[in-house]
Motif scaffolding. Structure first.
Motif, mmCIF file in Angstrom:
data_model
loop_
_atom_site.group_PDB
_atom_site.id
_atom_site.type_symbol
_atom_site.label_atom_id
_atom_site.label_comp_id
_atom_site.label_asym_id
_atom_site.label_seq_id
_atom_site.Cartn_x
_atom_site.Cartn_y
_atom_site.Cartn_z
ATOM 1 N N THR A 238 -17.288 16.560 -11.861
ATOM 2 C CA THR A 238 -17.271 17.982 -11.660
ATOM 3 C C THR A 238 -18.532 19.012 -12.193
ATOM 4 O O THR A 238 -19.417 18.230 -12.589
ATOM 5 C CB THR A 238 -16.062 18.577 -12.622
ATOM 6 O OG1 THR A 238 -16.485 18.589 -13.871
ATOM 7 C CG2 THR A 238 -14.842 17.892 -12.208
ATOM 8 N N ALA A 412 -7.138 9.744 -6.548
ATOM 9 C CA ALA A 412 -7.126 11.263 -6.423
ATOM 10 C C ALA A 412 -5.992 11.807 -6.197
ATOM 11 O O ALA A 412 -5.815 12.990 -7.092
ATOM 12 C CB ALA A 412 -7.958 11.586 -5.053
ATOM 13 N N GLU A 413 -5.007 11.266 -5.672
ATOM 14 C CA GLU A 413 -3.528 11.912 -5.584
ATOM 15 C C GLU A 413 -3.110 11.985 -7.024
ATOM 16 O O GLU A 413 -2.499 12.763 -7.510
ATOM 17 C CB GLU A 413 -2.675 11.356 -4.689
ATOM 18 C CG GLU A 413 -3.214 11.552 -3.174
ATOM 19 C CD GLU A 413 -2.206 10.421 -2.489
ATOM 20 O OE1 GLU A 413 -1.079 10.096 -2.780
ATOM 21 O OE2 GLU A 413 -2.318 10.583 -1.063
ATOM 22 N N ARG A 415 -4.627 11.756 -9.951
ATOM 23 C CA ARG A 415 -5.388 12.785 -10.839
ATOM 24 C C ARG A 415 -5.116 14.371 -10.378
ATOM 25 O O ARG A 415 -5.060 15.104 -11.350
ATOM 26 C CB ARG A 415 -6.873 12.510 -10.699
ATOM 27 C CG ARG A 415 -7.373 11.194 -11.219
ATOM 28 C CD ARG A 415 -8.718 11.212 -11.591
ATOM 29 N NE ARG A 415 -9.331 9.979 -12.495
ATOM 30 C CZ ARG A 415 -9.991 10.032 -13.064
ATOM 31 N NH1 ARG A 415 -10.764 10.984 -13.621
ATOM 32 N NH2 ARG A 415 -10.358 8.717 -13.955
ATOM 33 N N ALA A 416 -4.639 14.349 -9.010
ATOM 34 C CA ALA A 416 -4.360 15.819 -8.662
ATOM 35 C C ALA A 416 -2.919 16.088 -9.397
ATOM 36 O O ALA A 416 -2.695 17.403 -9.774
ATOM 37 C CB ALA A 416 -4.152 16.043 -7.021
ATOM 38 N N MET A 419 -3.697 17.198 -12.931
ATOM 39 C CA MET A 419 -3.942 18.576 -12.939
ATOM 40 C C MET A 419 -3.182 19.611 -12.653
ATOM 41 O O MET A 419 -2.922 20.655 -13.532
ATOM 42 C CB MET A 419 -5.214 18.872 -12.160
ATOM 43 C CG MET A 419 -6.435 18.047 -12.364
ATOM 44 S SD MET A 419 -7.076 18.440 -14.088
ATOM 45 C CE MET A 419 -7.806 19.986 -13.785
ATOM 46 N N ALA A 420 -2.131 19.220 -11.889
ATOM 47 C CA ALA A 420 -0.955 20.168 -11.380
ATOM 48 C C ALA A 420 -0.002 20.359 -12.556
ATOM 49 O O ALA A 420 0.338 21.516 -12.879
ATOM 50 C CB ALA A 420 -0.461 19.690 -10.182
ATOM 51 N N THR A 436 -7.498 16.310 -19.677
ATOM 52 C CA THR A 436 -7.048 16.479 -18.463
ATOM 53 C C THR A 436 -6.908 15.262 -17.449
ATOM 54 O O THR A 436 -6.247 15.354 -16.476
ATOM 55 C CB THR A 436 -8.386 17.376 -17.762
ATOM 56 O OG1 THR A 436 -9.564 16.228 -18.002
ATOM 57 C CG2 THR A 436 -8.790 18.607 -18.183
ATOM 58 N N ASP A 486 2.797 8.526 -11.988
ATOM 59 C CA ASP A 486 2.095 9.517 -11.296
ATOM 60 C C ASP A 486 1.361 8.448 -9.930
ATOM 61 O O ASP A 486 1.605 9.096 -8.777
ATOM 62 C CB ASP A 486 0.502 9.850 -11.920
ATOM 63 C CG ASP A 486 0.763 10.720 -13.049
ATOM 64 O OD1 ASP A 486 1.843 11.486 -13.031
ATOM 65 O OD2 ASP A 486 -0.071 11.036 -13.988
#
Length: 525
Positions: A238, A412-413, A415-416, A419-420, A436, A486
């Motif tokens: 980031t 990526a899904e 980790r999304a 965050m959600a 996070t 997850d």
């Protein structure tokens, strides 16, 4: 005549302001005195400044010169004090206007021909100058790096005479442009690894949650190959992580031509590395491999071959995300929030206690070799995975249908989803940035996000009672199960997620953790 200019002393990645004050006294002896707790490199600035002045056709005044680096009780280290000392001296001699330096912080090393050589720490210095409301004067080679600091004014001259001409109005130095934001070499593809499906699954879990991972297997089983493919599964840095990581690399002098990269660092020090090489230190307390891996991966191959003291020095940063280098007159802090990936053979001979060519000294050989890793260190490893020998039949198979791209998409899904969850719970990722990803979630957030269902909790309690699981082991098992859930697309942590997490922690030869998942394949593992 008195003149001064601001510069900085580096305290880890932080900068502390230093005022370089130069005074010419009436004594006619030409002595150049340096005061202000300067180290050897700073003390030698007198000769470099004298040579640089001669290189541009100037001579030092015949009067006595005193250069004071204030505050006097702050240690001053490094050659970047050359340029501010020279500029303050030029102002005291009337070569440049005395008020020309009031809006600047200066860093740079001088050559005897008057050129300004690059130094480390240009990016943190530019950030510090911006915080002071000042601009930065730095070497030309450091200009593209310093320009990444934002709107801070930057002067990046090639030589001392060019800077003098700028302040006298004879020429204008334009603000340098930031260096390239580039990508590194294309990471190797996971499709190149044949066999080891279980280890690949563990690698994907580790990437999705940021968990520490240990591969255990004989030579040639693909441990290093899989570790090298982990960065390809991780999301890019980031903007905040990019700045943090780049500041560490800037202090170490590893940023080339001002170019930054969003690729996560991957550091793989040799097992002969000392404790100072891993955690930082030395005469100037430079960042070590753990800090250079900040926001990335630290890979330790042949884990038991590292010195016990060096290995255990990583225990603190694995928990806190920072390293404190204690010195006699200061404590230097470096960020070190890295993901640990390690690999080792099951025993000294590398074969282990089962299969063709088994070690004849098993299980004692394995136990002695594995005991080189302390229990507390092993307790910080979330996944321990066996990598059995790759057979000729495995090698004859065609390449797997899935590679890095497919696994990275699932990571990526996952980790999304993490965050959600934070957003849904009303947690600001900036204020809770250490939590996070699942590997760092703790306290109340862990209780909210990773509480298992009743069958899962019952299984975890039985495993804890049977194996003497530590409190850290309990927490890390929950974090691991949350990541597995997850990847499974599940909102809750179910019994099957707890069971898989316990399997990965079942080989805890140091922690005492044991899972009710059946016997292991060798006497120790």
């Amino acid at each position: 005549m008195h003149a001064s200019v601001a510069t900085v002393a580096f305290d880890g990645v932080e900068c502390r302001r230093v005022d370089v004050q130069v005074q010419q006294l009436s004594a006619d002896n030409g002595i150049f005195t340096m005061v202000g707790l300067a180290d050897k490199a700073v003390a030698e600035s007198r000769d470099r400044v004298r040579g640089a002045f001669a290189g541009i056709g100037l001579a030092l005044p015949s009067q006595r010169i005193i250069a004071n680096l204030a505050p006097a009780d702050l240690p001053k280290e490094g050659s970047h004090f050359d340029l501010p000392i020279a500029l303050a001296l030029l102002a005291s001699m009337g070569v440049i206007p005395p008020d020309a330096l009031s809006g600047w912080v200066a860093i740079g090393e001088l050559g005897l021909d008057g050129r300004i050589a690059p130094v480390g720490g240009a990016l943190p210095a530019a950030m510090a100058a911006d915080g002071m409301g000042l601009g930065l004067i730095c070497p030309e080679a450091n200009g593209p790096e310093a320009a990444w600091a934002g709107d801070v004014p930057v002067l990046a001259p090639r030589s001392l005479i060019g800077l003098v001409n700028h302040f006298k109005g004879a020429q204008v130095l334009a603000r340098p442009k930031p260096g390239d934001l580039r990508s590194g070499d294309r990471p190797p593809d996971l499709r190149e690894v044949k066999g080891q499906e279980g280890a690949k699954r563990a690698l994907e879990i580790a990437a999705a949650g940021g968990h520490n991972l240990l591969f255990v297997g004989p030579p040639g089983s693909g441990k290093s190959m899989m570790a090298a493919r982990l960065p390809g599964l991780l999301p890019p840095l980031t903007s905040r992580e990019l700045l943090e990581t780049s500041m560490v690399w800037s202090i170490a002098g590893l940023i080339e031509r001002g170019g930054l990269t969003r690729d996560r660092p991957f550091r793989a020090p040799h097992h002969s590395a000392s404790m100072a090489a891993l955690t930082g230190g030395g005469h100037k307390a430079k960042p070590g491999e753990a800090s250079l891996a900040h926001n990335g991966v630290l890979f330790l191959d042949e884990l038991p071959e590292y010195g016990a003291q060096a290995l255990d020095s990583l225990r603190q940063p694995l928990e806190t995300g920072e390293i404190v280098v204690a010195r006699a007159n200061a404590h230097v802090r470096y960020p070190a929030r890295f993901q640990l990936v390690a690999a080792m053979n099951p025993c000294r001979c590398g074969i282990g206690g089962g299969g063709k060519g088994a070690c004849g000294k098993a299980p004692r050989c394995q136990r002695d070799y594995q005991n080189r890793i302390s229990g507390p260190m092993f307790d910080r490893i979330d996944l321990t995975v066996e990598t059995p020998p790759v057979t000729a039949a495995d090698m004859a198979l065609p390449a797997p249908s899935e590679g890095t791209a497919e696994a990275a998409a699932r990571v990526a899904e996952a980790r999304a989803m993490q965050m959600a969850r934070l957003a849904k719970a009303g947690v600001d990722p900036e204020t809770a940035r250490d939590q996070t990803i699942n590997a760092r979630v703790s306290g109340e957030l862990l209780d909210r996000f990773a509480a298992p269902d009743a069958p899962g909790k019952s299984l975890l309690m039985r495993a804890g009672e049977r194996g003497g699981m530590t409190a850290r082991g309990w927490t890390r098992t929950l974090r691991l199960a949350r990541t597995i859930a997850d990847l499974d697309g599940s909102d809750g942590v179910l019994r099957r997620h707890i069971a898989e997490a316990l399997i990965y922690r079942r080989a805890g030869f140091g922690s005492g953790d044991t899972a009710p998942a059946g016997p292991v394949t060798t006497p120790v593992w």
